[in-house]
Write an enzyme that holds these catalytic residues in place. Sequence first.
Site, PDB file in Angstrom:
ATOM      1  N   TRP A  66       0.031  -2.959  -5.878  1.00 35.99           N
ATOM      2  CA  TRP A  66      -1.378  -3.225  -6.153  1.00 35.99           C
ATOM      3  C   TRP A  66      -1.570  -3.063  -7.650  1.00 35.99           C
ATOM      4  O   TRP A  66      -0.706  -2.553  -8.363  1.00 35.99           O
ATOM      5  CB  TRP A  66      -2.291  -2.265  -5.386  1.00 35.99           C
ATOM      6  CG  TRP A  66      -1.845  -0.849  -5.429  1.00 35.99           C
ATOM      7  CD1 TRP A  66      -1.958   0.033  -6.458  1.00 35.99           C
ATOM      8  CD2 TRP A  66      -1.160  -0.149  -4.376  1.00 35.99           C
ATOM      9  NE1 TRP A  66      -1.394   1.226  -6.121  1.00 35.99           N
ATOM     10  CE2 TRP A  66      -0.908   1.160  -4.849  1.00 35.99           C
ATOM     11  CE3 TRP A  66      -0.763  -0.475  -3.077  1.00 35.99           C
ATOM     12  CZ2 TRP A  66      -0.255   2.123  -4.077  1.00 35.99           C
ATOM     13  CZ3 TRP A  66      -0.114   0.484  -2.315  1.00 35.99           C
ATOM     14  CH2 TRP A  66       0.138   1.755  -2.804  1.00 35.99           C
ATOM     15  N   ARG A 123       5.790   3.996  -9.083  1.00 40.56           N
ATOM     16  CA  ARG A 123       6.975   4.067  -8.230  1.00 40.56           C
ATOM     17  C   ARG A 123       6.930   5.103  -7.118  1.00 40.56           C
ATOM     18  O   ARG A 123       7.868   5.185  -6.322  1.00 40.56           O
ATOM     19  CB  ARG A 123       8.208   4.332  -9.116  1.00 40.56           C
ATOM     20  CG  ARG A 123       8.619   3.125  -9.905  1.00 40.56           C
ATOM     21  CD  ARG A 123       9.830   3.463 -10.768  1.00 40.56           C
ATOM     22  NE  ARG A 123       9.480   3.804 -12.130  1.00 40.56           N
ATOM     23  CZ  ARG A 123      10.320   4.366 -13.008  1.00 40.56           C
ATOM     24  NH1 ARG A 123      11.547   4.672 -12.632  1.00 40.56           N
ATOM     25  NH2 ARG A 123       9.933   4.619 -14.242  1.00 40.56           N
ATOM     26  N   CYS A 137       7.741   0.637 -14.583  1.00 36.44           N
ATOM     27  CA  CYS A 137       6.706   0.769 -13.546  1.00 36.44           C
ATOM     28  C   CYS A 137       6.229   2.203 -13.400  1.00 36.44           C
ATOM     29  O   CYS A 137       7.018   3.116 -13.126  1.00 36.44           O
ATOM     30  CB  CYS A 137       7.264   0.250 -12.211  1.00 36.44           C
ATOM     31  SG  CYS A 137       6.114   0.434 -10.837  1.00 36.44           S
ATOM     32  N   GLU A 167      -4.332  -3.075 -16.261  1.00 34.59           N
ATOM     33  CA  GLU A 167      -3.557  -4.320 -16.402  1.00 34.59           C
ATOM     34  C   GLU A 167      -4.509  -5.505 -16.574  1.00 34.59           C
ATOM     35  O   GLU A 167      -4.249  -6.432 -17.328  1.00 34.59           O
ATOM     36  CB  GLU A 167      -2.680  -4.563 -15.165  1.00 34.59           C
ATOM     37  CG  GLU A 167      -1.625  -3.508 -14.921  1.00 34.59           C
ATOM     38  CD  GLU A 167      -0.757  -3.871 -13.733  1.00 34.59           C
ATOM     39  OE1 GLU A 167      -1.066  -3.398 -12.620  1.00 34.59           O
ATOM     40  OE2 GLU A 167       0.203  -4.638 -13.906  1.00 34.59           O
TER      41      GLU A 167
END
Length: 400
Positions: free
Chosen positions: A239, A70, A67, A244
């Site tokens: 979000w 973070r 991720c 992506e």
Amino acid sequence: MNGRTALLAEAELFIRKCYAELERTGEEADRRIGEIAREIEESGTYVHTYEELRHGARMAWRSSNRCIGRLPWDSLHVIDRRKLSSEEEIAQALIEHLDYATNRGKIRPTITIFKPDHGERPGVRLWNEQLIRYAGYESENGGRIGDPASLEFTRVCERLGWSGARTDFDVLPLVVQLDDGAPKWFELPQEKVLEVEIRHPDIPGFEQLGLKWYAVPAVSGMRLEIGGLSYGGAPFNGWYMGTEIGARNFADEGRYNKLPAVADLMGLDRSRRSTLWQDRALVELNVAVLESYRSAGVSMIDHHTAAAQFETFEKREREAGRAVTGNWAWLIPPMSPATTHVFHKRYDNSIEKPNFFYGKKPYSARMQEPGASDRSSGCPVSRPSGGCPITGAGGTGFRV
Ligand code: ARG
């Protein structure tokens, strides 16, 4: 080491770390560990306090190596739903999660935690990879509708008795399984699903591609492990980062595969790869995604800002005396990766706990149409780097 000894050892590690971070004293940690030892002795397990649960979930996010988002780990909103004991209540709680997280577009990072597994026995399993995802269908003649990443799960839902309208954007039902019981499905009310229609600020006709996507990415197919306890049902959301959707969900050949259509809209020459029509279309598709979310007032971050925030996260972690772990192959954005600092450094992909893990898929091939292939690569985070996302087991650590 038997199960109880192992559990106590994990619990102790977690409590020491957690209490130190929360600036509790060593005596408080000792006292709590003594209490947990007695509880495990008597019942075979123990129960986290809300404070432990909350900080444990935040630590798990902080250690999520894939991720890039973070930075706000310490503000994760943690909803404790460990008391719920029916599939209906759980489905209701999932809808409440979406309501809270969606917040009319100003998305709030949120996790809902259901009761933990008991030893090998599962507690709660959400069969969905994400709370909101679009169905995918394949017709006899090979034609495709919707999201190919959902082909297998869509078949499973149909087997359970659900049927979709067969548009490209049918929201899949929630499938909830409790204590090894039969899974139950629940339609997600359309008004609970905030979506954004995609248009381009200056390419006319872009909206005629008919693209839209949902606001809240809520991963529901991973289990959360804290202090030796495993929470099989612990959906969480942040979000979206624009790429992506714009560089993967809409662009991948094995997903919505929209680059040729975008290129044609732009009048690009697709006769040779070397015109870079794919790259040019990709940029404009990503501009469209970011601009559409922005003008709809729905939280979304671009990959440059996300990388800059990740650099701040790395700095803060250093200052707090913690080592940042990360999975380079996942951290780099799928578009223009070398424009971000992440590309130019190495990351240690060690697995800290608490963390999120993939388990065995809850549904089996037996539920599929006879003869259907087992598409076990359908990863909810949709980044095919091979192997287990968190442990890296079976994978090379590089994208293939
Ligand atoms: N990559 C996944 C998707 O496109 C979502 C994974 C979680 N993403 C996030 N920004 N929290 O649906």
